[in-house]
Scaffold this motif. Structure first.
Motif, PDB file in Angstrom:
ATOM      1  N   LEU A  28     -25.572  32.818   4.429  1.00  0.00           N
ATOM      2  CA  LEU A  28     -24.666  33.701   5.168  1.00  0.00           C
ATOM      3  C   LEU A  28     -23.482  34.178   4.326  1.00  0.00           C
ATOM      4  O   LEU A  28     -22.794  35.127   4.712  1.00  0.00           O
ATOM      5  CB  LEU A  28     -24.126  32.980   6.413  1.00  0.00           C
ATOM      6  CG  LEU A  28     -25.116  32.714   7.535  1.00  0.00           C
ATOM      7  CD1 LEU A  28     -24.438  31.943   8.669  1.00  0.00           C
ATOM      8  CD2 LEU A  28     -25.687  34.020   8.076  1.00  0.00           C
ATOM      9  N   ASP A  29     -23.225  33.510   3.204  1.00  0.00           N
ATOM     10  CA  ASP A  29     -22.060  33.842   2.382  1.00  0.00           C
ATOM     11  C   ASP A  29     -20.780  33.683   3.192  1.00  0.00           C
ATOM     12  O   ASP A  29     -19.909  34.561   3.226  1.00  0.00           O
ATOM     13  CB  ASP A  29     -22.180  35.270   1.825  1.00  0.00           C
ATOM     14  CG  ASP A  29     -21.203  35.534   0.682  1.00  0.00           C
ATOM     15  OD1 ASP A  29     -20.812  34.566   0.010  1.00  0.00           O
ATOM     16  OD2 ASP A  29     -20.826  36.706   0.483  1.00  0.00           O
ATOM     17  N   LEU A  30     -20.653  32.536   3.841  1.00  0.00           N
ATOM     18  CA  LEU A  30     -19.511  32.247   4.705  1.00  0.00           C
ATOM     19  C   LEU A  30     -18.232  32.044   3.907  1.00  0.00           C
ATOM     20  O   LEU A  30     -18.241  31.419   2.841  1.00  0.00           O
ATOM     21  CB  LEU A  30     -19.781  30.974   5.517  1.00  0.00           C
ATOM     22  CG  LEU A  30     -20.693  31.089   6.734  1.00  0.00           C
ATOM     23  CD1 LEU A  30     -21.229  29.714   7.107  1.00  0.00           C
ATOM     24  CD2 LEU A  30     -19.942  31.711   7.904  1.00  0.00           C
ATOM     25  N   GLU A  31     -17.140  32.573   4.432  1.00  0.00           N
ATOM     26  CA  GLU A  31     -15.816  32.331   3.854  1.00  0.00           C
ATOM     27  C   GLU A  31     -14.844  31.992   4.964  1.00  0.00           C
ATOM     28  O   GLU A  31     -14.745  32.717   5.958  1.00  0.00           O
ATOM     29  CB  GLU A  31     -15.312  33.543   3.080  1.00  0.00           C
ATOM     30  CG  GLU A  31     -13.929  33.297   2.465  1.00  0.00           C
ATOM     31  CD  GLU A  31     -13.463  34.441   1.582  1.00  0.00           C
ATOM     32  OE1 GLU A  31     -13.982  34.555   0.447  1.00  0.00           O
ATOM     33  OE2 GLU A  31     -12.607  35.226   2.031  1.00  0.00           O
ATOM     34  N   MET A  32     -14.139  30.891   4.797  1.00  0.00           N
ATOM     35  CA  MET A  32     -13.076  30.491   5.728  1.00  0.00           C
ATOM     36  C   MET A  32     -11.739  30.730   5.052  1.00  0.00           C
ATOM     37  O   MET A  32     -11.548  30.356   3.896  1.00  0.00           O
ATOM     38  CB  MET A  32     -13.224  29.016   6.101  1.00  0.00           C
ATOM     39  CG  MET A  32     -12.069  28.471   6.951  1.00  0.00           C
ATOM     40  SD  MET A  32     -12.214  26.670   7.271  1.00  0.00           S
ATOM     41  CE  MET A  32     -13.501  26.657   8.514  1.00  0.00           C
ATOM     42  N   ARG A  33     -10.822  31.338   5.775  1.00  0.00           N
ATOM     43  CA  ARG A  33      -9.470  31.556   5.257  1.00  0.00           C
ATOM     44  C   ARG A  33      -8.481  30.839   6.175  1.00  0.00           C
ATOM     45  O   ARG A  33      -8.535  30.991   7.395  1.00  0.00           O
ATOM     46  CB  ARG A  33      -9.133  33.044   5.174  1.00  0.00           C
ATOM     47  CG  ARG A  33     -10.024  33.811   4.201  1.00  0.00           C
ATOM     48  CD  ARG A  33      -9.533  35.227   3.977  1.00  0.00           C
ATOM     49  NE  ARG A  33      -8.322  35.275   3.181  1.00  0.00           N
ATOM     50  CZ  ARG A  33      -8.298  35.333   1.852  1.00  0.00           C
ATOM     51  NH1 ARG A  33      -9.424  35.345   1.160  1.00  0.00           N
ATOM     52  NH2 ARG A  33      -7.155  35.392   1.198  1.00  0.00           N
ATOM     53  N   ILE A  34      -7.596  30.083   5.562  1.00  0.00           N
ATOM     54  CA  ILE A  34      -6.565  29.349   6.290  1.00  0.00           C
ATOM     55  C   ILE A  34      -5.224  29.871   5.817  1.00  0.00           C
ATOM     56  O   ILE A  34      -4.948  29.894   4.605  1.00  0.00           O
ATOM     57  CB  ILE A  34      -6.670  27.834   6.017  1.00  0.00           C
ATOM     58  CG1 ILE A  34      -8.075  27.320   6.330  1.00  0.00           C
ATOM     59  CG2 ILE A  34      -5.629  27.069   6.847  1.00  0.00           C
ATOM     60  CD1 ILE A  34      -8.351  25.921   5.799  1.00  0.00           C
ATOM     61  N   GLY A  35      -4.391  30.309   6.738  1.00  0.00           N
ATOM     62  CA  GLY A  35      -3.109  30.858   6.331  1.00  0.00           C
ATOM     63  C   GLY A  35      -2.043  30.700   7.397  1.00  0.00           C
ATOM     64  O   GLY A  35      -2.340  30.417   8.567  1.00  0.00           O
ATOM     65  N   LYS A  36      -0.823  30.876   6.982  1.00  0.00           N
ATOM     66  CA  LYS A  36       0.292  30.787   7.918  1.00  0.00           C
ATOM     67  C   LYS A  36       0.193  31.909   8.937  1.00  0.00           C
ATOM     68  O   LYS A  36      -0.064  33.061   8.587  1.00  0.00           O
ATOM     69  CB  LYS A  36       1.620  30.870   7.156  1.00  0.00           C
ATOM     70  CG  LYS A  36       2.842  30.560   8.012  1.00  0.00           C
ATOM     71  CD  LYS A  36       4.063  30.345   7.146  1.00  0.00           C
ATOM     72  CE  LYS A  36       5.254  29.930   8.017  1.00  0.00           C
ATOM     73  NZ  LYS A  36       6.437  29.598   7.187  1.00  0.00           N
ATOM     74  N   ALA A  37       0.371  31.574  10.201  1.00  0.00           N
ATOM     75  CA  ALA A  37       0.251  32.568  11.268  1.00  0.00           C
ATOM     76  C   ALA A  37       1.280  33.675  11.101  1.00  0.00           C
ATOM     77  O   ALA A  37       2.459  33.410  10.828  1.00  0.00           O
ATOM     78  CB  ALA A  37       0.429  31.902  12.630  1.00  0.00           C
ATOM     79  N   ARG A  38       0.805  34.896  11.239  1.00  0.00           N
ATOM     80  CA  ARG A  38       1.702  36.049  11.221  1.00  0.00           C
ATOM     81  C   ARG A  38       2.087  36.400  12.652  1.00  0.00           C
ATOM     82  O   ARG A  38       1.402  36.034  13.606  1.00  0.00           O
ATOM     83  CB  ARG A  38       1.016  37.229  10.540  1.00  0.00           C
ATOM     84  CG  ARG A  38       0.720  36.992   9.067  1.00  0.00           C
ATOM     85  CD  ARG A  38      -0.164  38.076   8.497  1.00  0.00           C
ATOM     86  NE  ARG A  38      -1.481  38.066   9.131  1.00  0.00           N
ATOM     87  CZ  ARG A  38      -2.462  38.891   8.826  1.00  0.00           C
ATOM     88  NH1 ARG A  38      -2.287  39.816   7.904  1.00  0.00           N
ATOM     89  NH2 ARG A  38      -3.623  38.808   9.440  1.00  0.00           N
ATOM     90  N   ASP A  39       3.165  37.131  12.768  1.00  0.00           N
ATOM     91  CA  ASP A  39       3.690  37.455  14.088  1.00  0.00           C
ATOM     92  C   ASP A  39       2.638  38.121  14.977  1.00  0.00           C
ATOM     93  O   ASP A  39       2.514  37.791  16.155  1.00  0.00           O
ATOM     94  CB  ASP A  39       4.909  38.387  13.936  1.00  0.00           C
ATOM     95  CG  ASP A  39       5.612  38.637  15.256  1.00  0.00           C
ATOM     96  OD1 ASP A  39       6.240  37.697  15.772  1.00  0.00           O
ATOM     97  OD2 ASP A  39       5.526  39.767  15.775  1.00  0.00           O
ATOM     98  N   GLU A  40       1.833  39.026  14.391  1.00  0.00           N
ATOM     99  CA  GLU A  40       0.858  39.757  15.201  1.00  0.00           C
ATOM    100  C   GLU A  40      -0.342  38.900  15.587  1.00  0.00           C
ATOM    101  O   GLU A  40      -1.159  39.315  16.421  1.00  0.00           O
ATOM    102  CB  GLU A  40       0.381  41.010  14.450  1.00  0.00           C
ATOM    103  CG  GLU A  40      -0.405  40.735  13.175  1.00  0.00           C
ATOM    104  CD  GLU A  40       0.480  40.678  11.943  1.00  0.00           C
ATOM    105  OE1 GLU A  40      -0.052  40.890  10.830  1.00  0.00           O
ATOM    106  OE2 GLU A  40       1.692  40.416  12.083  1.00  0.00           O
ATOM    107  N   GLU A  41      -0.466  37.691  15.012  1.00  0.00           N
ATOM    108  CA  GLU A  41      -1.594  36.820  15.329  1.00  0.00           C
ATOM    109  C   GLU A  41      -1.275  35.804  16.419  1.00  0.00           C
ATOM    110  O   GLU A  41      -2.181  35.136  16.927  1.00  0.00           O
ATOM    111  CB  GLU A  41      -2.033  36.058  14.075  1.00  0.00           C
ATOM    112  CG  GLU A  41      -2.613  36.935  12.982  1.00  0.00           C
ATOM    113  CD  GLU A  41      -2.896  36.153  11.716  1.00  0.00           C
ATOM    114  OE1 GLU A  41      -3.971  36.369  11.124  1.00  0.00           O
ATOM    115  OE2 GLU A  41      -2.037  35.334  11.319  1.00  0.00           O
ATOM    116  N   ILE A  42      -0.012  35.674  16.786  1.00  0.00           N
ATOM    117  CA  ILE A  42       0.391  34.610  17.697  1.00  0.00           C
ATOM    118  C   ILE A  42      -0.291  34.722  19.055  1.00  0.00           C
ATOM    119  O   ILE A  42      -0.691  33.706  19.647  1.00  0.00           O
ATOM    120  CB  ILE A  42       1.924  34.590  17.868  1.00  0.00           C
ATOM    121  CG1 ILE A  42       2.565  34.082  16.568  1.00  0.00           C
ATOM    122  CG2 ILE A  42       2.349  33.700  19.029  1.00  0.00           C
ATOM    123  CD1 ILE A  42       2.180  32.655  16.214  1.00  0.00           C
ATOM    124  N   THR A  43      -0.462  35.922  19.572  1.00  0.00           N
ATOM    125  CA  THR A  43      -1.111  36.071  20.877  1.00  0.00           C
ATOM    126  C   THR A  43      -2.526  35.518  20.840  1.00  0.00           C
ATOM    127  O   THR A  43      -2.981  34.855  21.770  1.00  0.00           O
ATOM    128  CB  THR A  43      -1.127  37.543  21.311  1.00  0.00           C
ATOM    129  OG1 THR A  43       0.218  38.007  21.414  1.00  0.00           O
ATOM    130  CG2 THR A  43      -1.805  37.700  22.666  1.00  0.00           C
TER     131      THR A  43
END
Length: 363
Positions: A179-194
């Motif tokens: 599947l060529d899976l990629e997971m990204r972990i990052g600090k939440a941005r304001d527009e992602e909080i909802t």
């Protein structure tokens, strides 16, 4: 919306004299009014999925939808000669949506009555209301997230992925690699909080505490130097999975405490929860701190308890736990971490060592 009337998550269209003007088998040529086309496109932009339940020849009707430029907006076409209530029911099951979040629109009172009789939780609308759907509260989510705007594409990619999995003859791990899976972990941005709040509210099987953090509570933690709100997203060769997980980490000098860990049930089969715990364990080992994890048993989160236990967390006491005050009724599990090997089935792109540094690939 009130509990009695949730936001519509999928609208199921009839075709003849509803989505388009005319009857395909009788008129041969049908057109879509510009106002209806606008409704279709705007509902899609709001994250409302759209499907079709129509009595027609499938190939002919689908070809016309393609000619009209509307086929791409339809996640599930049920075009044939069976009862429309059965089509609507199968659409809801395929999407794994509650019938209370499904709407059906048709020009014929008899068809609406048949659906309403067999599926009383489905909201039914006459075709003449089609042009006004955008103004109804049940079709107007208060916030449209990034994931909502691409929800249709994510579901279509998911269906393609499922078909590929059914055909695959090899081992499950080999399929995941393909599947060529990629997971990204990052600090939440304001527009992602909802979207993060939504995950804490809707995720029950893979939620370690069952606690719901409000939008305001999460936003207040974004600027708290003792906390990190991390968002987990995934993609593969079929397309984006969107935001699929959230972690709330409290940092103390001797330990990091996982106050919240929740992942979408959509990525359980990819081992997302286990990968997250392995990454966090490795990051803590490199930082020289212990890990603590809040856990509260609910009637649905047994899978999350198994994930913590499998990762090595125990109820053993440690002096590092004195820094934390878990809520009443919540266990504080403990782990003295050691370095972990990265997963063999996906790439993990994450901040180094936890958030303060650049995003790097976990190697």
């Amino acid at each position: 919306m009130s509990e009695a009337q949730p936001i519509v998550k999928c609208l199921v269209w009839d075709l003849d004299n509803t989505l388009w003007q005319g009857t395909l088998v009788e008129d041969g040529h049908v057109e879509v009014d510009d106002a209806i086309r606008k409704v279709v496109m705007e509902l899609d932009a709001r994250g409302v999925l759209q499907a079709v339940a129509s009595r027609n020849d499938h190939d002919e009707a689908w070809a016309r939808l393609e000619e009209l430029g509307l086929a791409e907006y339809v996640v599930l076409p049920h075009i044939g000669w069976g009862p429309k209530s059965e089509s609507v029911r199968r659409i809801a099951e395929r999407l794994n949506f509650s019938l209370r979040t499904i709407a059906f629109i048709d020009d014929l009172p008899t068809e609406r009555a048949e659906v309403a009789y067999h599926l009383p939780d489905v909201r039914c609308y006459p075709a003449e209301q089609a042009g006004g759907l955008l103004g109804l509260p049940e079709f107007s989510p208060p916030v449209v997230t990034v994931d909502a705007r691409r929800r249709r594409r994510m579901y279509q990619a998911g269906f393609e992925r499922d078909q590929e999995r059914e055909k695959y003859q090899g081992a499950d791990e080999d399929f995941l690699r393909s599947l060529d899976l990629e997971m990204r972990i990052g600090k939440a941005r304001d527009e992602e909080i909802t979207r993060v709040e939504e995950l804490t509210l809707r995720t029950s099987q893979m939620n370690a505490t069952g606690v719901h953090y409000s939008d305001a509570a999460l936003r207040s933690l974004l600027s708290d130097e003792d906390h990190e709100v991390l968002v987990v997203s995934m993609t593969d060769r079929f397309g984006p999975h969107g935001a699929v997980g959230v972690m709330l980490i409290e940092k103390a000098p001797r330990a990091w405490r996982i106050k919240l860990l929740a992942t979408s049930c959509r990525v359980v089969s990819f081992g997302a929860g286990a990968v997250l715990l392995r990454w966090l364990t490795d990051a803590a080992a490199r930082a020289g701190v212990h890990l603590a994890a809040d856990f509260r048993r609910t009637d649905r989160n047994r899978m999350m308890e198994v994930a913590y236990r499998f990762a090595g967390f125990t109820t053993a006491r440690c002096a590092c736990l004195a820094s934390f005050s878990p809520p009443e009724g919540t266990e504080c599990l403990h782990l003295e971490p050691v370095r972990q090997d990265p997963p063999a089935t996906m790439r993990v792109m994450a901040p180094e060592p936890l958030v303060g540094g650049p995003v790097t690939r976990w190697r």
